[in-house]
Motif scaffolding. Structure first.
Motif, PDB file in Angstrom:
ATOM      1  N   ASP A   1       4.318   8.433   6.286  1.00 38.59           N
ATOM      2  CA  ASP A   1       5.047   8.539   5.026  1.00 38.59           C
ATOM      3  C   ASP A   1       6.226   7.575   4.985  1.00 38.59           C
ATOM      4  O   ASP A   1       6.612   7.117   3.911  1.00 38.59           O
ATOM      5  N   ALA A   2       6.797   7.271   6.139  1.00 39.68           N
ATOM      6  CA  ALA A   2       7.943   6.378   6.186  1.00 39.68           C
ATOM      7  C   ALA A   2       7.530   4.945   5.854  1.00 39.68           C
ATOM      8  O   ALA A   2       8.327   4.178   5.330  1.00 39.68           O
ATOM      9  N   ARG A   3       6.292   4.592   6.169  1.00 42.44           N
ATOM     10  CA  ARG A   3       5.818   3.242   5.851  1.00 42.44           C
ATOM     11  C   ARG A   3       5.592   3.117   4.352  1.00 42.44           C
ATOM     12  O   ARG A   3       5.390   4.092   3.644  1.00 42.44           O
ATOM     13  N   HIS A   4       5.579   1.884   3.899  1.00 42.21           N
ATOM     14  CA  HIS A   4       5.307   1.615   2.486  1.00 42.21           C
ATOM     15  C   HIS A   4       3.823   1.857   2.223  1.00 42.21           C
ATOM     16  O   HIS A   4       2.971   1.403   2.975  1.00 42.21           O
ATOM     17  N   ASP A   5       3.532   2.562   1.174  1.00 41.06           N
ATOM     18  CA  ASP A   5       2.140   2.860   0.823  1.00 41.06           C
ATOM     19  C   ASP A   5       1.494   1.588   0.284  1.00 41.06           C
ATOM     20  O   ASP A   5       1.759   1.173  -0.837  1.00 41.06           O
ATOM     21  N   TYR A   6       0.666   0.933   1.073  1.00 39.18           N
ATOM     22  CA  TYR A   6       0.071  -0.338   0.697  1.00 39.18           C
ATOM     23  C   TYR A   6      -1.426  -0.167   0.501  1.00 39.18           C
ATOM     24  O   TYR A   6      -2.087   0.526   1.259  1.00 39.18           O
ATOM     25  N   ARG A   7      -1.929  -0.856  -0.506  1.00 36.74           N
ATOM     26  CA  ARG A   7      -3.361  -0.829  -0.761  1.00 36.74           C
ATOM     27  C   ARG A   7      -3.786  -2.200  -1.253  1.00 36.74           C
ATOM     28  O   ARG A   7      -3.052  -2.847  -1.995  1.00 36.74           O
ATOM     29  N   ARG A   8      -4.940  -2.611  -0.866  1.00 30.89           N
ATOM     30  CA  ARG A   8      -5.449  -3.902  -1.323  1.00 30.89           C
ATOM     31  C   ARG A   8      -6.197  -3.692  -2.634  1.00 30.89           C
ATOM     32  O   ARG A   8      -7.253  -3.061  -2.667  1.00 30.89           O
ATOM     33  N   TRP A   9      -5.645  -4.226  -3.701  1.00 30.26           N
ATOM     34  CA  TRP A   9      -6.228  -4.051  -5.026  1.00 30.26           C
ATOM     35  C   TRP A   9      -7.226  -5.168  -5.297  1.00 30.26           C
ATOM     36  O   TRP A   9      -6.967  -6.319  -4.997  1.00 30.26           O
ATOM     37  N   GLU A  10      -8.364  -4.813  -5.890  1.00 30.05           N
ATOM     38  CA  GLU A  10      -9.394  -5.798  -6.225  1.00 30.05           C
ATOM     39  C   GLU A  10      -9.945  -5.518  -7.613  1.00 30.05           C
ATOM     40  O   GLU A  10      -9.858  -4.394  -8.119  1.00 30.05           O
ATOM     41  N   ARG A  11     -10.543  -6.554  -8.183  1.00 29.45           N
ATOM     42  CA  ARG A  11     -11.152  -6.430  -9.503  1.00 29.45           C
ATOM     43  C   ARG A  11     -12.285  -5.407  -9.467  1.00 29.45           C
ATOM     44  O   ARG A  11     -13.060  -5.362  -8.514  1.00 29.45           O
ATOM     45  N   GLY A  12     -12.365  -4.586 -10.500  1.00 32.18           N
ATOM     46  CA  GLY A  12     -13.416  -3.575 -10.587  1.00 32.18           C
ATOM     47  C   GLY A  12     -12.969  -2.204 -10.103  1.00 32.18           C
ATOM     48  O   GLY A  12     -13.608  -1.200 -10.393  1.00 32.18           O
ATOM     49  N   GLN A  13     -11.881  -2.136  -9.330  1.00 35.33           N
ATOM     50  CA  GLN A  13     -11.356  -0.844  -8.893  1.00 35.33           C
ATOM     51  C   GLN A  13     -10.583  -0.209 -10.032  1.00 35.33           C
ATOM     52  O   GLN A  13     -10.337  -0.825 -11.059  1.00 35.33           O
ATOM     53  N   ARG A  14     -10.193   1.032  -9.817  1.00 35.33           N
ATOM     54  CA  ARG A  14      -9.347   1.717 -10.794  1.00 35.33           C
ATOM     55  C   ARG A  14      -7.939   1.828 -10.219  1.00 35.33           C
ATOM     56  O   ARG A  14      -7.748   2.204  -9.078  1.00 35.33           O
ATOM     57  N   LEU A  15      -6.989   1.499 -11.049  1.00 36.96           N
ATOM     58  CA  LEU A  15      -5.587   1.614 -10.667  1.00 36.96           C
ATOM     59  C   LEU A  15      -5.217   3.093 -10.684  1.00 36.96           C
ATOM     60  O   LEU A  15      -5.541   3.816 -11.631  1.00 36.96           O
ATOM     61  N   ASP A  16      -4.570   3.550  -9.616  1.00 39.70           N
ATOM     62  CA  ASP A  16      -4.174   4.956  -9.535  1.00 39.70           C
ATOM     63  C   ASP A  16      -3.280   5.333 -10.714  1.00 39.70           C
ATOM     64  O   ASP A  16      -2.516   4.507 -11.214  1.00 39.70           O
ATOM     65  N   ALA A  17      -3.373   6.572 -11.134  1.00 43.99           N
ATOM     66  CA  ALA A  17      -2.586   7.049 -12.279  1.00 43.99           C
ATOM     67  C   ALA A  17      -1.094   6.904 -12.025  1.00 43.99           C
ATOM     68  O   ALA A  17      -0.322   6.644 -12.954  1.00 43.99           O
TER      69      ALA A  17
END
Length: 135
Positions: A68-84
């Protein structure tokens, strides 16, 4: 004669049952002690296993806290859905020209997440384009 044989047979059966019952009762007490000892040993081992499980759960909690202390990182790509949570107005880029971005098509808007500009549909969050931010 038949009576004598019947009485003798009945007496021998009763005597045998009484002796075997006594022997069985004595044997049972010994077996009960062994059972209790085995049960106690198993119970002690079970307690040790639970203690080890508790330690593992504590370690998992510590790892979760570090995560939880780390930055929440995610690799975003075309075709995925952006989290609400990232479709909120906090991430909305209203001055897209200043950032060197093209005009979003109708129904889409730019969101800035994890130093990336993401062009996503307003209604569904479907990602159309991802551009790395250079500032």
């Amino acid at each position: 004669m038949k009576r004598l044989i019947t009485i003798t047979l009945a007496a021998s059966l009763l005597a045998g049952t009484a002796l075997s019952g006594t022997a069985m009762a004595a044997g049972q007490r010994h077996d009960d002690n062994r059972y209790e000892q085995r049960h106690d040993d198993r119970h002690d081992r079970r307690d040790e296993r639970w203690d080890r499980r508790d330690e593992r759960h504590d370690r998992r909690d510590e790892r979760h806290d570090r995560r939880d202390a780390r930055h929440d990182y995610r690799r975003w790509e075309r075709g995925q859905r952006l989290d609400a949570r990232y479709r909120d107005n906090r991430y909305y880029v209203s001055d897209w020209r200043r950032h060197g971005l093209r005009a979003p098509p109708r129904g889409y808007r730019w969101q800035r997440v994890d130093d990336r500009y993401i062009l996503a549909a307003v209604a569904t969050g479907l990602i159309m384009s991802v551009i790395i931010a250079n500032n």
